[in-house]
Design a protein around this motif. Structure first.
Motif, PDB file in Angstrom:
ATOM      1  N   TYR A  56      43.028 -20.478 -55.576  1.00 44.09           N
ATOM      2  CA  TYR A  56      42.608 -21.847 -55.310  1.00 44.09           C
ATOM      3  C   TYR A  56      42.499 -22.090 -53.806  1.00 44.09           C
ATOM      4  N   ILE A  57      41.596 -22.982 -53.473  1.00 42.74           N
ATOM      5  CA  ILE A  57      41.528 -23.556 -52.129  1.00 42.74           C
ATOM      6  C   ILE A  57      41.622 -25.061 -52.325  1.00 42.74           C
ATOM      7  N   MET A  58      42.613 -25.667 -51.699  1.00 47.71           N
ATOM      8  CA  MET A  58      42.802 -27.110 -51.801  1.00 47.71           C
ATOM      9  C   MET A  58      42.600 -27.688 -50.406  1.00 47.71           C
ATOM     10  N   GLU A  59      41.781 -28.729 -50.314  1.00 46.84           N
ATOM     11  CA  GLU A  59      41.558 -29.365 -49.020  1.00 46.84           C
ATOM     12  C   GLU A  59      41.983 -30.828 -49.090  1.00 46.84           C
ATOM     13  N   PHE A  60      42.647 -31.255 -48.038  1.00 49.34           N
ATOM     14  CA  PHE A  60      43.028 -32.647 -47.879  1.00 49.34           C
ATOM     15  C   PHE A  60      42.248 -33.189 -46.687  1.00 49.34           C
ATOM     16  N   THR A  61      41.524 -34.277 -46.913  1.00 48.04           N
ATOM     17  CA  THR A  61      40.758 -34.912 -45.854  1.00 48.04           C
ATOM     18  C   THR A  61      41.245 -36.354 -45.708  1.00 48.04           C
ATOM     19  N   PRO A  62      42.184 -36.584 -44.784  1.00 53.27           N
ATOM     20  CA  PRO A  62      42.655 -37.954 -44.556  1.00 53.27           C
ATOM     21  C   PRO A  62      41.607 -38.744 -43.771  1.00 53.27           C
ATOM     22  N   LEU A  63      41.246 -39.908 -44.277  1.00 56.56           N
ATOM     23  CA  LEU A  63      40.189 -40.693 -43.645  1.00 56.56           C
ATOM     24  C   LEU A  63      40.672 -41.428 -42.399  1.00 56.56           C
ATOM     25  N   ASP A  64      41.981 -41.433 -42.154  1.00 49.65           N
ATOM     26  CA  ASP A  64      42.525 -42.110 -40.989  1.00 49.65           C
ATOM     27  C   ASP A  64      43.210 -41.149 -40.018  1.00 49.65           C
ATOM     28  N   GLN A  65      42.923 -39.862 -40.144  1.00 47.03           N
ATOM     29  CA  GLN A  65      43.492 -38.851 -39.251  1.00 47.03           C
ATOM     30  C   GLN A  65      42.356 -38.036 -38.637  1.00 47.03           C
ATOM     31  N   PHE A  66      42.706 -37.125 -37.759  1.00 52.17           N
ATOM     32  CA  PHE A  66      41.701 -36.336 -37.053  1.00 52.17           C
ATOM     33  C   PHE A  66      41.905 -34.847 -37.295  1.00 52.17           C
ATOM     34  N   TYR A  67      42.043 -34.518 -38.571  1.00 56.58           N
ATOM     35  CA  TYR A  67      42.093 -33.123 -38.993  1.00 56.58           C
ATOM     36  C   TYR A  67      41.775 -33.047 -40.473  1.00 56.58           C
ATOM     37  N   ASN A  68      41.419 -31.849 -40.888  1.00 62.20           N
ATOM     38  CA  ASN A  68      41.237 -31.522 -42.304  1.00 62.20           C
ATOM     39  C   ASN A  68      42.145 -30.327 -42.544  1.00 62.20           C
ATOM     40  N   VAL A  69      42.847 -30.316 -43.664  1.00 69.04           N
ATOM     41  CA  VAL A  69      43.737 -29.183 -43.941  1.00 69.04           C
ATOM     42  C   VAL A  69      43.271 -28.468 -45.201  1.00 69.04           C
ATOM     43  N   ARG A  70      43.156 -27.161 -45.069  1.00 72.83           N
ATOM     44  CA  ARG A  70      42.784 -26.291 -46.181  1.00 72.83           C
ATOM     45  C   ARG A  70      44.026 -25.475 -46.546  1.00 72.83           C
TER      46      ARG A  70
END
Length: 173
Positions: A56-70
């Motif tokens: 699996y690859i899970m990504e979190f994209t917070p709309l109020d932060q300045f990063y994306n985490v995979r």
């Protein structure tokens, strides 16, 4: 800067995958889960598969932060490692999350005492020298990276602290 949509598979050799996009309105972030069904050959780093069939690859994209985490997970949904992309901002288009990649990356391996590695500092500097980004964006990326590393070291990153196995069981099976 490059706009990257998290619905895309950026891994070479992955021919077939399932995709699920979940918007957590209550916490203002997206979760994107990709299950790799078929890859032509495992993607191996330091003798361990990072991507293979059933992983699996899970990504979190917070709309109020300045990063994306995979987050890379094996076929049992156990965490292998984390890859953070520093961004100039995150957003959504047609309910698809994206981030504006600011070149600088943080790789975190949680095993043992954990290791943190900052990558692509040369790409960030090249972008500054070529005028692709401003001095302000360069400094912003460096400061955001330092803040993120500190957050990881203090075990305060909400996405690292989430139970990924539970999320996959709840949403993906």
């Amino acid at each position: 800067m490059r706009k990257k949509h998290t619905s895309k598979m950026y891994m070479r050799g992955v021919d077939d995958w399932n995709l699920l996009i979940i918007k957590r309105e209550d916490q203002n972030f997206y979760i994107v889960i990709k299950k790799v069904n078929k890859i032509d050959q495992p993607f191996i780093i330091k003798g361990k598969p990072l991507i293979d069939n059933g992983y699996y690859i899970m990504e979190f994209t917070p709309l109020d932060q300045f990063y994306n985490v995979r987050v890379f997970l094996d076929n049992n949904a156990d965490v292998i490692g984390y890859y953070f992309d520093i961004s100039a901002g995150n957003g959504e288009e047609n309910n698809i999350p994206y981030y504006d990649d600011l070149y600088l990356d943080v790789i975190y391996s949680p095993y043992g005492e954990g290791s943190i590695k900052v990558e692509d500092e040369d790409e960030l500097l090249d972008a500054l020298n070529m005028g692709t980004i401003s001095t302000e964006k360069y400094n912003f990326a460096r400061n955001m990276c330092a803040k993120l590393v500190e957050e990881i070291l203090k075990k305060q990153n909400p996405f690292i602290n989430m139970d990924k196995k539970e999320l996959i069981q709840r949403y993906f099976r």
